[in-house]
Design an enzyme around this catalytic site. Sequence first.
Site, short mmCIF file in Angstrom:
data_model
loop_
_atom_site.label_atom_id
_atom_site.label_comp_id
_atom_site.label_asym_id
_atom_site.label_seq_id
_atom_site.Cartn_x
_atom_site.Cartn_y
_atom_site.Cartn_z
N LYS A 1 40.22 36.37 47.01
CA LYS A 1 41.34 37.28 47.24
C LYS A 1 42.67 36.53 47.14
O LYS A 1 43.68 37.07 46.66
CB LYS A 1 41.21 37.95 48.60
CG LYS A 1 40.11 38.98 48.68
CD LYS A 1 40.35 40.17 47.75
CE LYS A 1 41.43 41.09 48.27
NZ LYS A 1 41.59 42.29 47.40
N TYR B 1 35.06 35.15 49.87
CA TYR B 1 35.91 36.35 49.90
C TYR B 1 37.39 35.99 50.02
O TYR B 1 38.20 36.38 49.15
CB TYR B 1 35.48 37.29 51.02
CG TYR B 1 36.45 38.42 51.26
CD1 TYR B 1 36.73 39.34 50.26
CD2 TYR B 1 37.10 38.56 52.49
CE1 TYR B 1 37.64 40.37 50.47
CE2 TYR B 1 38.00 39.58 52.72
CZ TYR B 1 38.27 40.48 51.70
OH TYR B 1 39.18 41.50 51.92
#
Length: 346
Positions: free
Chosen positions: A141, A137
Site C-alpha cells: 500500500k 499489505y
Amino acid sequence: MKVLVTGGSGFLGREICRQLKARGDTVSSLARHPSAALERLGVQQHLGDLADAAAVSRAVAGCDAVVHNAALAGVSGPPRPYWVTNVVGTRHVIEQCRTHGVGTLLHTSTASVVFRPGGVEGVTESLPPAPCLLAAYPATKARAEALVLAAHGPELATVSLRPHIIWGPGDPHFAPALARAVRAGRLLMPGDGGNLVDTTHVRTAAHAHLLALDRLRRSPDTAGGRAYSIGQDDPRPLREITRHFLRAAGIDARWCAVPPRLATAGAAVGDALLRAVRSTRTHAPSRFLVAELLHPHWFDLTAARRDLGFEPPVGFDAGVAELTPSAPNDSEETPCRTPTTPSVPS
C-alpha cells in the site's frame, strides 16, 4: 460527475457509492463479484480484476473521476498476491486514467503505511512511510500510494487518503474478528490494552473521500499530490474499543493479557512457519498484527481539516450507539492473566 469506485462492493466502497449516489453523481463500480446492494443503489457494475488492464480500461472509460478503493488487505501472507493487486492494479488504474483522459484520481491508502514498532502518536503526514514494514499489505500500500502521488500533474490530479480501522454497521472485518477470538468468555490479547488507538467510522471515511474528490476537482493545487490521515480524532484505549464492539455483538468477555514478549515471540515463530509451508493465509496472527495490538497508533488530522474541510460527521459514541441501541453497563471487567500462547483477532 461520472465516478468509478474500484472495490465498490466492499464495506467502504459501498458507502462511498451510496453517498455519491445520494448527492446525484452517476456511479459505477469495478469489482470481482456482483453486489445486490449496489444493484439496489442503481450503481453500474463492471466485473473484473485490477490485474487485468483491459477490465480496468473498460471500467474507467467515460468517467470524470476514479476513486481507487480496491485492495487486497491482510496482516499476513506472501508478498506476491498483495503486489499484483495493490501495486500492479494501481499502475493499471493510473495508466487507464491517463489513456481515457480522466482528470481526477483519489486513492484509498491506509494509516498502516507509517506504523512503526513502538507505535505512532499524533504524527502528521510529514512522517514518511516506515522504511521496514512488517507485512506485505502495508508495504504494497505504501508503494501504491507513492505511485499515485507521483502521478499528480496538470493532466491527472491525484490525492491519497489514509483511514484507519474502518468500522460501523455491517462491518465484516474488525468486530467479527474480535468475536471469533473470544473463547469461553475470554479474549486473549497482547498486553493490557492501554495503548491509544484511533478508528474511522465507515461514514466518516466515505465522507472524507467525497470532500477530497471535490477539493481535488475544484482546487488541484491545494490537495493534489498529497496524502491525508483520516479518523475519528478520538483515540481511545484499545481495551475500551474492543469492549464496545464485543458488547454491540452481545458478547461480554474478559480481556486476558498475554505478556508482550511472549506474544511477539509467538508471532515471529508463526510468521516463520507460514513462510516455511508457503501459506497463503492473509489473516493469520503475525508480527504486524501483534505490534498494532500492543502499541499506540493515532494521527494529527490538522492537514485534512485545513485542506479538505474535514470533520468527522459521526462521533465514536454515536457510532457505537448505532451498533447497539441499548448498550450494556460500561464498567470495567476484571482482567485475567494468562501465560498461554496468544489467540489474537485479524
